[in-house]
Write a protein that holds these residues in place. Structure first.
Motif, PDB file in Angstrom:
ATOM      1  N   ALA A 271       2.136   0.631  14.513  1.00 43.45           N
ATOM      2  CA  ALA A 271       0.730   1.031  14.454  1.00 43.45           C
ATOM      3  C   ALA A 271       0.630   2.333  15.248  1.00 43.45           C
ATOM      4  O   ALA A 271       0.961   2.371  16.436  1.00 43.45           O
ATOM      5  CB  ALA A 271      -0.176  -0.040  15.053  1.00 43.45           C
ATOM      6  N   ILE A 272       0.182   3.406  14.576  1.00 44.53           N
ATOM      7  CA  ILE A 272       0.340   4.758  15.111  1.00 44.53           C
ATOM      8  C   ILE A 272      -0.980   5.521  15.005  1.00 44.53           C
ATOM      9  O   ILE A 272      -1.614   5.514  13.945  1.00 44.53           O
ATOM     10  CB  ILE A 272       1.420   5.520  14.303  1.00 44.53           C
ATOM     11  N   PRO A 273      -1.406   6.206  16.076  1.00 47.87           N
ATOM     12  CA  PRO A 273      -2.573   7.094  15.950  1.00 47.87           C
ATOM     13  C   PRO A 273      -2.301   8.136  14.871  1.00 47.87           C
ATOM     14  O   PRO A 273      -1.227   8.748  14.836  1.00 47.87           O
ATOM     15  CB  PRO A 273      -2.673   7.742  17.338  1.00 47.87           C
ATOM     16  N   TYR A 274      -3.294   8.357  13.993  1.00 49.47           N
ATOM     17  CA  TYR A 274      -3.045   9.167  12.801  1.00 49.47           C
ATOM     18  C   TYR A 274      -4.196  10.128  12.553  1.00 49.47           C
ATOM     19  O   TYR A 274      -5.360   9.710  12.471  1.00 49.47           O
ATOM     20  CB  TYR A 274      -2.865   8.238  11.590  1.00 49.47           C
ATOM     21  N   GLU A 275      -3.861  11.413  12.452  1.00 45.47           N
ATOM     22  CA  GLU A 275      -4.828  12.450  12.087  1.00 45.47           C
ATOM     23  C   GLU A 275      -6.110  12.354  12.921  1.00 45.47           C
ATOM     24  O   GLU A 275      -7.217  12.499  12.416  1.00 45.47           O
ATOM     25  CB  GLU A 275      -5.145  12.366  10.597  1.00 45.47           C
ATOM     26  N   GLN A 276      -5.954  12.072  14.203  1.00 50.46           N
ATOM     27  CA  GLN A 276      -7.005  12.076  15.219  1.00 50.46           C
ATOM     28  C   GLN A 276      -8.012  10.938  15.099  1.00 50.46           C
ATOM     29  O   GLN A 276      -8.463  10.405  16.103  1.00 50.46           O
ATOM     30  CB  GLN A 276      -7.741  13.421  15.252  1.00 50.46           C
ATOM     31  N   ASP A 277      -8.388  10.538  13.896  1.00 50.18           N
ATOM     32  CA  ASP A 277      -9.473   9.563  13.736  1.00 50.18           C
ATOM     33  C   ASP A 277      -9.061   8.278  13.023  1.00 50.18           C
ATOM     34  O   ASP A 277      -9.922   7.460  12.674  1.00 50.18           O
ATOM     35  CB  ASP A 277     -10.621  10.201  12.942  1.00 50.18           C
ATOM     36  N   ARG A 409      -0.523  23.586  25.405  1.00 52.34           N
ATOM     37  CA  ARG A 409      -1.507  24.603  25.803  1.00 52.34           C
ATOM     38  C   ARG A 409      -1.907  25.540  24.669  1.00 52.34           C
ATOM     39  O   ARG A 409      -2.990  26.129  24.699  1.00 52.34           O
ATOM     40  CB  ARG A 409      -0.975  25.427  26.980  1.00 52.34           C
ATOM     41  N   LEU A 410      -1.083  25.683  23.663  1.00 52.19           N
ATOM     42  CA  LEU A 410      -1.356  26.677  22.627  1.00 52.19           C
ATOM     43  C   LEU A 410      -2.591  26.374  21.770  1.00 52.19           C
ATOM     44  O   LEU A 410      -3.288  27.310  21.359  1.00 52.19           O
ATOM     45  CB  LEU A 410      -0.121  26.876  21.752  1.00 52.19           C
ATOM     46  N   PRO A 411      -2.926  25.098  21.479  1.00 50.15           N
ATOM     47  CA  PRO A 411      -4.198  24.868  20.773  1.00 50.15           C
ATOM     48  C   PRO A 411      -5.413  25.370  21.563  1.00 50.15           C
ATOM     49  O   PRO A 411      -6.370  25.892  20.958  1.00 50.15           O
ATOM     50  CB  PRO A 411      -4.228  23.346  20.600  1.00 50.15           C
ATOM     51  N   GLU A 412      -5.367  25.249  22.875  1.00 48.95           N
ATOM     52  CA  GLU A 412      -6.457  25.771  23.700  1.00 48.95           C
ATOM     53  C   GLU A 412      -6.513  27.295  23.619  1.00 48.95           C
ATOM     54  O   GLU A 412      -7.596  27.885  23.564  1.00 48.95           O
ATOM     55  CB  GLU A 412      -6.274  25.332  25.156  1.00 48.95           C
ATOM     56  N   LEU A 427      -6.805  22.230  16.912  1.00 47.60           N
ATOM     57  CA  LEU A 427      -5.638  21.359  17.049  1.00 47.60           C
ATOM     58  C   LEU A 427      -5.006  21.098  15.693  1.00 47.60           C
ATOM     59  O   LEU A 427      -3.781  21.160  15.542  1.00 47.60           O
ATOM     60  CB  LEU A 427      -6.049  20.043  17.713  1.00 47.60           C
ATOM     61  N   ARG A 428      -5.833  20.807  14.694  1.00 48.31           N
ATOM     62  CA  ARG A 428      -5.283  20.561  13.356  1.00 48.31           C
ATOM     63  C   ARG A 428      -4.548  21.779  12.820  1.00 48.31           C
ATOM     64  O   ARG A 428      -3.430  21.676  12.295  1.00 48.31           O
ATOM     65  CB  ARG A 428      -6.391  20.167  12.381  1.00 48.31           C
ATOM     66  N   LYS A 484      -3.388  16.466   5.381  1.00 41.58           N
ATOM     67  CA  LYS A 484      -3.925  15.132   5.042  1.00 41.58           C
ATOM     68  C   LYS A 484      -5.448  15.190   5.018  1.00 41.58           C
ATOM     69  O   LYS A 484      -6.136  14.224   5.325  1.00 41.58           O
ATOM     70  CB  LYS A 484      -3.432  14.097   6.054  1.00 41.58           C
ATOM     71  N   LEU A 485      -5.988  16.328   4.608  1.00 39.24           N
ATOM     72  CA  LEU A 485      -7.435  16.508   4.598  1.00 39.24           C
ATOM     73  C   LEU A 485      -8.110  15.690   3.503  1.00 39.24           C
ATOM     74  O   LEU A 485      -9.342  15.553   3.491  1.00 39.24           O
ATOM     75  CB  LEU A 485      -7.783  17.992   4.458  1.00 39.24           C
ATOM     76  N   GLY A 486      -7.326  15.123   2.593  1.00 40.79           N
ATOM     77  CA  GLY A 486      -7.900  14.221   1.605  1.00 40.79           C
ATOM     78  C   GLY A 486      -8.580  13.023   2.243  1.00 40.79           C
ATOM     79  O   GLY A 486      -9.473  12.412   1.641  1.00 40.79           O
TER      80      GLY A 486
END
Length: 505
Positions: A271-277, A409-412, A427-428, A484-486
């Motif tokens: 069970a894995i965190p996926y695409e933030q939400d 740090r690079l997304p920031e 982040l995406r 995975k924006l679908g």
């Protein structure tokens, strides 16, 4: 064998645009060979976009004494992490102790081997957890009191393939998508050597044949079909097709760690965190009987995954929680194992040298794709004495030219440089394009500068990038493989994107 005068033969022709085929093409062109690859659909359109999105040592393979495979995979984790720190990152996995299954001491022994077989340098070591005190215990049933936490890595599987294809293309390889190999025969060249003549067909009809000094069959689930049908070669080697299905649910917990759950049937799931939400749960292991059989997560498999996860989570996982499912077929080498779970995940390379060489790839996994590609060349190397040395271990993929330690740090920095982005979008984008985000966004000063908004945060500029640089042709290519924006777009928005792509073409 027929006699004719071939035109400008390439050194290597690769059938199959999955992770193994594209990895072979990239490896070979980087050695100075001329390479052509044909994929009958989109890149990573089958097994290589339907994985659990991990590259890992394969903790459970230790139970089947696959020590060489586990060691190679453990070493590869950090090699791959350095090569693609934008589309892959370390994750911590929580393995709760389940009374009545594997004893605590056995888990500890396995994880001790896991920590030390591969010469770990970047990833943190295993530690034990008190689930009554650690936040990882909060979503779990109270009966789970102890756990181990260990390291493995996440990877955006289909992006790995498209980025390798792009890198191979930029190094000189010819990458042909939506192009089917309809036949291959050996022919004699004027110099007396034997070549492969490969017949091709795309969406417009037959294409000019390609002549090659060597042929690699990396057809994945279709490897045996290609041998017997397309190439007309009889072989005793067989592929075992194993279907792995996954469910994606609404977010089930708030922390960023993964779970490794053991089942009473001997299986394991993640069970894995996926695409933030969201939360990704999988996988199943079911024998799949034909490469032509439709691949989907069956209702029975979805129910199985829900029940399995519900044995651990306080809040039961139900069908109502599922927002998406996907399924793929793993083409394992048929080693005669009694069950799909026990079948080897190692790869087997079969070389025929009666005339021009033909090498067929059976099995393999995302974690070992680079080593597999090297092994393919080493088997063929005596045919190409002019080729260069191994090179991929120290080479980054497009967008990955920064240290692993800078990934946090690079997304920031991206958000600071482009203030109109919210952090989720920054982040995406960074976890999709890495250092190339700055090139993609260019001089944009507002979201409107990125062109049409197709929904889900997908802009016209991003779509054009994927079409021009990453071989995307359809909405499905873009929203379910390269991104995975679908998951965030409506069917109407996806259809509108498809219409736009057809008109733009």
């Amino acid at each position: 064998m027929t006699g004719e005068t071939p035109k400008a033969p390439v050194d290597l022709f690769v059938i199959g645009g999955g992770v193994n085929g594209v990895g072979v093409a990239r490896d070979a062109v980087g050695r100075g060979l001329s390479v052509t690859l044909a994929e009958m659909h989109d890149l990573a359109s089958a097994t290589s976009s339907a994985s659990t999105k991990l590259y890992h040592g394969g903790l459970r393979y230790l139970e089947y004494y696959e020590f060489r495979l586990v060691r190679e995979a453990l070493i590869e984790r950090e090699v791959l992490l350095k090569a693609m720190p934008h589309i892959s990152w370390p994750m911590r996995f929580v393995l709760p102790h389940h009374k009545g299954l594997r004893p605590w001491w056995l888990l500890r022994l396995g994880l001790f081997l896991y920590d030390h077989l591969g010469g770990r340098k970047i990833l943190p070591a295993t530690r034990s957890l008190d689930l009554a005190r650690d936040v990882a215990g909060t979503p779990l049933k109270s009966e789970y009191r102890r756990a181990f936490e260990y390291s493995d890595c996440w990877v955006q599987d289909a992006r790995l393939v498209s980025l390798m294809a792009r890198d191979a293309s930029e190094r000189g390889a010819t990458i042909m998508t939506r192009t089917r190999v309809t036949g291959a025969e050996q022919v004699s060249a004027e110099d007396g050597n034997t070549l492969w003549k490969i017949s091709l067909e795309d969406e417009t009809g037959p294409r000019a044949p390609v002549f090659a000094r060597a042929l690699v069959n990396a057809g994945g689930p279709w490897v045996a079909d290609l041998l017997k049908g397309t190439l007309g070669i009889e072989t005793k080697e067989k592929v075992r097709l194993v279907r792995g299905s996954h469910i994606v649910t609404k977010k089930l917990y708030d922390h960023d760690r993964c779970y490794f759950f053991q089942g009473t049937d001997g299986r394991i799931i993640f069970a894995i965190p996926y695409e933030q939400d969201f939360t990704l749960i999988g996988t199943t292991d079911q024998d799949h009987h034909s490469s032509s059989e439709h691949v989907e997560c069956t209702p029975e498999e979805a129910d199985y995954l829900c029940r399995f996860a519900s044995d651990y989570f306080r809040q039961p996982v139900t069908r109502d929680d599922i927002v998406w499912t996907y399924s793929g077929v793993r083409p394992l080498y048929d080693d005669g194992a009694s069950s799909a779970t026990a079948a080897t995940r190692d790869y087997v390379l079969s070389l025929r040298e009666d005339g021009a060489p033909l090498l067929s790839v059976f099995g393999g996994k995302i974690t070992t794709h680079r080593k597999l590609a090297e092994a393919v060349f080493h088997k063929l190397s005596h045919h190409f004495p002019q080729a260069g040395a191994d090179w991929t271990a120290g080479s980054t993929l497009p967008g990955g030219d920064f240290p692993v330690t800078d990934a946090a740090r690079l997304p920031e920095k991206l958000k600071a440089d482009y203030p109109f982005l919210d952090f989720a979008m920054a982040l995406r984008l960074f976890r999709t394009y890495g250092s190339e985000c700055w090139t993609l966004l260019g001089d944009a000063r507002a979201l409107a500068d990125l062109g049409r908004d197709f929904g889900g945060g997908l802009t016209e500029r991003e779509v054009c990038w994927l079409v021009e640089k990453e071989f995307a042709r359809s909405a499905e290519d873009i929203v379910f493989r390269r991104t995975k924006l679908g998951l965030r777009m409506s069917p109407e928005e996806i259809a509108a994107l498809d219409d736009w792509l057809q008109n733009a073409g």
